[in-house]
Write a protein that holds these residues in place. Structure first.
Motif, PDB file in Angstrom:
ATOM      1  N   ASN A 243       0.858  -1.188   0.000  1.00 60.29           N
ATOM      2  CA  ASN A 243       0.000   0.000   0.000  1.00 60.29           C
ATOM      3  C   ASN A 243       0.893   1.238   0.000  1.00 60.29           C
ATOM      4  O   ASN A 243       0.966   1.971   0.978  1.00 60.29           O
ATOM      5  N   GLY A 294      -0.032  -1.523  -6.099  1.00 58.14           N
ATOM      6  CA  GLY A 294      -0.779  -1.320  -4.865  1.00 58.14           C
ATOM      7  C   GLY A 294      -1.376   0.065  -4.702  1.00 58.14           C
ATOM      8  O   GLY A 294      -2.025   0.346  -3.679  1.00 58.14           O
ATOM      9  N   PRO A 297      -5.838   2.065  -3.447  1.00 60.39           N
ATOM     10  CA  PRO A 297      -6.672   1.036  -2.818  1.00 60.39           C
ATOM     11  C   PRO A 297      -8.074   1.560  -2.532  1.00 60.39           C
ATOM     12  O   PRO A 297      -8.253   2.651  -2.001  1.00 60.39           O
ATOM     13  N   ALA A 343     -15.002   0.036  -3.938  1.00 61.70           N
ATOM     14  CA  ALA A 343     -13.957  -0.298  -4.913  1.00 61.70           C
ATOM     15  C   ALA A 343     -14.576  -0.808  -6.182  1.00 61.70           C
ATOM     16  O   ALA A 343     -15.628  -1.445  -6.165  1.00 61.70           O
TER      17      ALA A 343
END
Length: 344
Positions: A243, A294, A297, A343
């Motif tokens: 992340n 990553g 997110p 998401a």
């Protein structure tokens, strides 16, 4: 880069991670945090001494401050490797006393050296005599059936007496018998209190903590004093890699400074010239973009962004247009830098 700058940057560092923290990863991370100390992947003393040095050790000045992590156990070889690394411009030399893999054990370095504190100290002393930059050690709290109260103190006392400038402690044991390297990252229980007890016992030493820290909030919490004892630094590994956007908050939260860029997109765009140079030299886009998967997110378009880079990035001839298209998938479907409700 002098020792004072490195000491300050050591307040927050990104861990050395095999197959991950290469020069492309570090340049990307530097676009997200201007202050954190970054680490290379571990490189063995034999590879430094006899391998393709530019490929193994070369890096861009824009990555600084950067520490190189060495794997080895012979003092003379460590000293020679440290001199070579200092010549490349690294700001710190770090010795690996924490990796539990079979290959590392066979080479008599990594976590198995927790059982040989005198040998580790001899290696530190040899490197200190060979270079001007700081020499540090990254270790575990113990291995196998060792008592962490005794093992960590013995190692710390030995290397600090030899001149070690900082000790970075992964706050869990390594089980060399019975657990795989992957399991050793998660299965042995964390013991942060053991690291605080070491700092209380050796308050003059620079002690950083590593292991299982999953967020910037957790890092900040570990930097707060416990019973009057405060650690000197935090090292994040997988959380920072998986992340990377959390690194955008490091400079403000840890160093009281502004981030290099206001959001992830502008950070990536700042790398376009370096990526173009890499492509012109025959490199592949995925050498760089694999470290960026990553990003974003939870934002709409993030899944499509990852899919495009994963599928098209490794192809021969993939260029900046692929990266731009991937970024546009996020921009068109959600606002960058702000949490999304769902998401994609």
């Amino acid at each position: 880069m002098d020792a004072v700058d490195v000491t300050r940057s050591r307040r927050f560092s990104v861990a050395p991670m095999m197959d991950w923290t290469d020069r492309h990863c570090r340049l990307f991370h530097r676009a997200l945090t201007g202050r954190a100390l970054l680490y290379t992947e571990m490189v063995t003393t034999g590879a430094v001494r006899f391998g393709p040095r530019e490929r193994l050790l070369g890096f861009s000045p824009e990555e600084q401050p950067v520490a190189v992590q060495l794997g080895g156990s012979e003092p003379a070889e460590l000293a020679e490797a440290a001199r070579i690394c200092e010549g490349f411009g690294y700001a710190e030399i770090n010795l690996n006393v924490g990796c539990p893999s079979d290959r590392v054990q066979d080479g008599r370095f990594g976590a198995c050296l927790m059982a040989e504190p005198v040998r580790v100290a001899d290696g530190v002393a040899a490197m200190k005599a060979a270079v001007q930059v700081p020499v540090t050690v990254k270790c575990r709290i113990g291995i196998d059936d060792q008592d962490p109260e005794l093992a960590l103190d013995e190692l710390a006392d030995a290397v600090l007496a030899a001149g070690c400038d900082a000790l970075i402690v992964h706050a869990r044991k390594a089980w060399l018998k019975g657990l795989s390297p992957r399991e050793n990252r998660d299965v042995p229980p964390l013991d942060y209190d053991r690291v605080f007890r070491l700092k209380a016992r050796r308050p003059e030493a620079h002690i950083s903590i590593n292991g299982g820290i999953g967020s910037l909030a957790e890092a900040e919490a570990l930097l707060r004093p416990r019973a009057g004892v405060a650690l000197d630094g935090i090292m994040l590994g997988r959380a920072a890699y998986q992340n990377p956007e959390l690194l955008l908050g490091v400079d403000a939260a840890i160093f009281g400074a502004a981030a290099p860029h206001e959001d992830a997109r502008s950070a990536v765009e700042s790398l376009f010239p370096a990526i173009a140079d890499h492509l012109a030299a025959g490199g592949r886009l995925s050498n760089v973009t694999r470290h960026m998967l990553g990003l974003f997110p939870g934002q709409p378009g993030a899944r499509a962004y990852r899919r495009l880079l994963s599928v098209e990035g490794p192809k021969a001839g993939a260029g900046l247009d692929v990266l731009r298209a991937a970024l546009d998938l996020v921009r068109e479907r959600g606002s960058l830098g702000a949490p999304a409700e769902a998401a994609a």
